[in-house]
Design a protein around this motif. Structure first.
Motif, short mmCIF file in Angstrom:
data_model
loop_
_atom_site.label_atom_id
_atom_site.label_comp_id
_atom_site.label_asym_id
_atom_site.label_seq_id
_atom_site.Cartn_x
_atom_site.Cartn_y
_atom_site.Cartn_z
N ILE A 1 0.93 -1.25 -0.08
CA ILE A 1 0.13 -0.03 0.24
C ILE A 1 0.96 1.35 0.02
O ILE A 1 1.86 1.31 0.84
CB ILE A 1 -1.08 0.00 1.26
CG1 ILE A 1 -1.57 -1.34 1.38
CG2 ILE A 1 -1.80 1.32 1.33
CD1 ILE A 1 -2.43 -1.45 2.69
N MET A 2 0.85 2.25 -0.99
CA MET A 2 1.45 3.36 -0.94
C MET A 2 0.52 4.47 -0.77
O MET A 2 -0.43 4.87 -1.53
CB MET A 2 2.24 3.47 -2.47
CG MET A 2 3.35 4.46 -2.33
SD MET A 2 4.14 4.39 -4.03
CE MET A 2 3.09 5.23 -5.03
N GLY A 3 0.91 5.15 0.24
CA GLY A 3 0.15 6.66 0.58
C GLY A 3 1.15 7.65 -0.16
O GLY A 3 2.25 7.69 -0.17
N GLN A 4 0.53 8.95 -0.65
CA GLN A 4 0.99 9.76 -1.48
C GLN A 4 0.42 11.03 -1.20
O GLN A 4 -0.71 11.34 -1.25
CB GLN A 4 1.27 9.43 -2.80
CG GLN A 4 0.38 9.70 -3.72
CD GLN A 4 0.62 9.25 -5.20
OE1 GLN A 4 1.16 8.07 -5.56
NE2 GLN A 4 0.56 10.46 -6.09
N ARG A 5 1.33 12.33 -1.40
CA ARG A 5 0.73 13.40 -1.32
C ARG A 5 1.64 14.14 -2.67
O ARG A 5 2.75 13.94 -2.97
CB ARG A 5 0.94 14.46 -0.10
CG ARG A 5 0.12 13.93 1.07
CD ARG A 5 -1.45 14.18 0.90
NE ARG A 5 -1.95 13.99 2.16
CZ ARG A 5 -2.50 12.74 2.72
NH1 ARG A 5 -2.02 11.54 1.68
NH2 ARG A 5 -2.90 12.34 3.74
N LEU A 6 1.00 15.49 -2.87
CA LEU A 6 1.92 16.41 -3.85
C LEU A 6 2.43 17.93 -3.28
O LEU A 6 1.80 18.15 -2.55
CB LEU A 6 1.11 16.67 -5.24
CG LEU A 6 0.72 15.67 -6.18
CD1 LEU A 6 -0.34 15.93 -7.37
CD2 LEU A 6 2.04 15.01 -6.69
N VAL A 7 3.70 17.70 -3.45
CA VAL A 7 4.30 19.06 -2.86
C VAL A 7 4.63 19.98 -4.16
O VAL A 7 5.41 19.24 -5.16
CB VAL A 7 5.44 18.94 -1.87
CG1 VAL A 7 4.86 18.46 -0.57
CG2 VAL A 7 6.51 18.15 -2.38
N ARG A 8 4.84 21.32 -4.18
CA ARG A 8 5.21 22.04 -5.28
C ARG A 8 6.81 22.05 -4.91
O ARG A 8 7.17 21.99 -3.87
CB ARG A 8 4.53 23.47 -5.03
CG ARG A 8 3.09 23.68 -5.27
CD ARG A 8 2.64 25.04 -5.39
NE ARG A 8 2.74 25.75 -3.85
CZ ARG A 8 2.37 26.85 -3.71
NH1 ARG A 8 2.29 27.66 -4.70
NH2 ARG A 8 2.22 27.33 -2.35
N VAL A 9 7.14 22.14 -6.09
CA VAL A 9 9.00 21.98 -6.13
C VAL A 9 9.58 23.47 -6.54
O VAL A 9 8.69 24.28 -7.10
CB VAL A 9 9.46 20.81 -7.11
CG1 VAL A 9 9.25 19.73 -6.70
CG2 VAL A 9 8.95 21.29 -8.45
N ASN A 10 10.64 23.86 -5.80
CA ASN A 10 11.15 24.98 -6.12
C ASN A 10 11.33 25.48 -7.52
O ASN A 10 11.79 24.54 -8.21
CB ASN A 10 12.61 25.08 -5.38
CG ASN A 10 12.31 25.14 -3.92
OD1 ASN A 10 11.49 25.99 -3.57
ND2 ASN A 10 13.31 24.63 -3.18
N CYS A 11 11.19 26.65 -7.89
CA CYS A 11 11.50 27.04 -9.58
C CYS A 11 12.91 27.05 -9.55
O CYS A 11 13.70 27.55 -9.10
CB CYS A 11 11.07 28.53 -9.40
SG CYS A 11 11.57 29.29 -11.19
#
Length: 574
Positions: A447-457
């Motif tokens: 089972i894989m939990g995930q989220r998205l985070v913005r990455v630095n420009c």
């Protein structure tokens, strides 16, 4: 470019910038997806856009210019009208006597050169540059981006007496298919603006005195200027016509799909209408049909999780679950796994609600509740088609869960998603749905939990010193702090002054080891499963994976802590 393709790649091979294998892989991607060979080389990250364009320029005997820090005098910009620059994606660079150097991305575009010579009455010398850089420079130098053409239309509607009354008939609106009609122009501009800003959704929301238009860019909603309230009905009617939705229905939720071509690329827009107090609210999800060719490397896995993920998806049978809230990238992760597994010797069938992206070589089936075609019924039917791999869009009820489990126990590899906050709670969620614990223990492989985070420009990120409170909240170790390079985007035109551009996943991978199986079988609470998974199964929590990305300078404390605060508290309680 077709006749010269081999030649400019010969230059790249000669300079040993790419290998023959990389070239043949890029060529096969270019022919499969219909993109240019140079775009395929950049997409695969074998070369930068500048390196490719430099080779194209050298082969064609032209000058190449890197426009990163280029400033063009206003007097030169004024030589070419904005409409000509935008239409042909060209920009004047410098004037010497009667010779004008023009920046372009296409060395074979002789028609444009001749046209410019005729319009400007000057000798035109093409100079090559990367198309995205030219487009950015056009927006910057003419001081009017595409977004402002939407503004001018909205101003036109607000200031003038173009009246769209509430009684406007559906029939008259249906005839507004003429692309010169103001509302048609406005809707097309809103959609193309959203696409050029890399938005994933467009929200059109009615209020008592205005209509709010918002775009979701990298997961964050950005508000446009509001349109006048009288525009609501024409806007919605136009969207309904485009999405083949019943115009006369205003009281029930409605769904539709719009197919559009913007800047030569094909897009699908999933339209959802919801009746609210002040009228129908519309949300359009923008799906880029060419964008789902995501490789597993690009998802953002740490090295050890990448190896584990590759091992899991190559198993012959079992269930692999991806969990997380809406918009956390679950579908993209599963599609990248299917892309990796999509070979002529494997049969892959999906059941989705709805089918978001079309994958060549994969049998995709759409859920249609109206005729009783739900997940459970599709899975039963697809098992008769002897697939190797099955993707079930989402496990929502006991029947779907049980059939997915049975499929995994009879030799199929099953991928699916589940709406839970983290990986360990997916075990208890399946038990809550009604799947017997012994079946969960024997069928689920990971089972894989995930989220998205913005990455630095990448263009404006610079080192920064995080605050003590951020360091405390993240649980980062002293050893990690010593090795870290903390980075943060300053804000520039490339990232629209946000400091972030694009997103990556943060993951927690729970593999079903013998210890976790025993706990599942014994119906142990989530906290206990989490504790044992971290201590003995090598699971890294979402927060810990986020911290690894902070330490590398990929993202910031703000981003990770805004998505993982709950996990911090759970970790402390454990």
């Amino acid at each position: 470019m077709a006749k010269g393709r081999g030649d400019f790649t010969d230059l790249l091979l000669k300079k040993k910038l790419i290998s023959p294998d990389q070239l043949s892989e890029a060529e096969s991607i270019a022919s499969a997806t219909g993109i240019k060979l140079q775009d395929a080389l950049v997409k695969q990250q074998y070369l930068s856009a500048n390196e490719v364009m430099s080779a194209v320029a050298e082969f064609n005997g032209l000058q190449f210019v890197d426009m990163t820090d280029l400033t063009i005098p206003k007097s030169v910009i004024e030589l070419v009208p904005e409409s000509v620059a935008r239409e042909n994606v060209v920009l004047p660079l410098e004037l010497e006597g009667n010779t004008l150097k023009i920046l372009t991305a296409d060395p074979t575009n002789y028609d444009t050169v001749q046209k410019l010579q005729f319009i400007l009455n000057k000798d035109i010398v093409p100079v090559l540059a990367v198309q995205e850089q030219i487009q950015e420079a056009i927006n910057k130098n003419y001081g009017q981006t595409e977004t402002e053409s939407v503004d001018s239309l909205l101003v036109e509607f607000t200031d003038t007496a173009i009246e769209f009354t509430q009684t406007e008939s559906a029939g008259s609106m249906a005839n507004a298919d003429d692309s010169d009609a103001p509302v048609v122009r406005l809707v097309n501009l809103i959609i193309s603006e959203a696409i050029s800003l890399r938005a994933s959704d467009i929200h059109i929301e009615p209020f008592a005195d205005r209509v709010r238009v918002r775009y979701r860019i990298d997961g964050v909603l950005v508000e446009r200027d509001a349109a006048p309230r009288r525009l609501l009905l024409p806007l919605l009617s136009r969207l309904k016509i485009m999405g083949s939705i019943d115009i006369s229905e205003k009281r029930r939720p409605q769904d539709g799909r719009i197919k559009m071509t913007v800047h030569g690329k094909h897009f699908d827009l999933r339209v959802s209408m919801l009746p609210s107090v002040h009228g129908q609210s519309a949300v359009m999800r923008i799906l880029d049909r060419g964008n789902i060719q995501v490789s597993i490397k690009d998802l953002g896995f740490a090295e050890d999780d990448y190896i584990r993920f590759q091992q899991i998806i190559k198993r012959p049978n079992g269930i692999f679950l991806v969990t997380g809230p809406t918009g956390s990238g679950k579908t993209t992760t599963l599609y990248s796994a299917l892309n990796e597994l999509n070979r002529p010797d494997r049969k892959i069938i999906t059941a989705e609600d709805p089918v978001e992206y079309y994958l060549p070589g994969i049998n995709q089936v759409e859920v249609k509740h109206g005729i009783g075609l739900d997940f459970a019924r599709i899975i039963r039917a697809m098992l008769r088609q002897a697939p190797n791999i099955i993707l079930v869009g989402e496990i929502r009820d006991k029947e779907t869960a049980e059939i997915a489990v049975q499929a995994s126990l009879t030799g199929h590899l099953v991928f699916s998603t589940l709406h839970t906050n983290d990986a360990p709670s997916a075990v208890t969620r399946l038990a809550d749905i009604g799947v017997p614990p012994f079946l969960i223990a024997s069928s689920v492989i990971a089972i894989m939990g995930q989220r998205l985070v913005r990455v630095n420009c990448p263009k404006c990120k610079e080192p920064y010193r995080p605050e003590a409170a951020e360091i405390r909240a993240s649980g980062i170790t002293q050893e990690q702090i010593e090795k870290a390079t903390f980075m943060k985007g300053r804000g520039c035109n490339h990232c629209r002054q946000t400091g972030y551009r694009g997103r990556q996943g943060i993951f927690e991978m729970l593999r079903m080891t013998s210890i976790i199986r025993e706990l599942t079988f014994a119906q142990a609470p989530t906290q206990e499963i989490r504790r044992k998974a971290r201590a003995q199964a090598g699971m890294r929590s979402l927060l810990e994976d986020g911290v690894l990305k902070i330490v590398k300078g990929t993202t910031t404390f703000d981003e990770v802590l805004s998505t993982c605060h709950a996990e911090v508290l759970v970790a402390k309680e454990d």
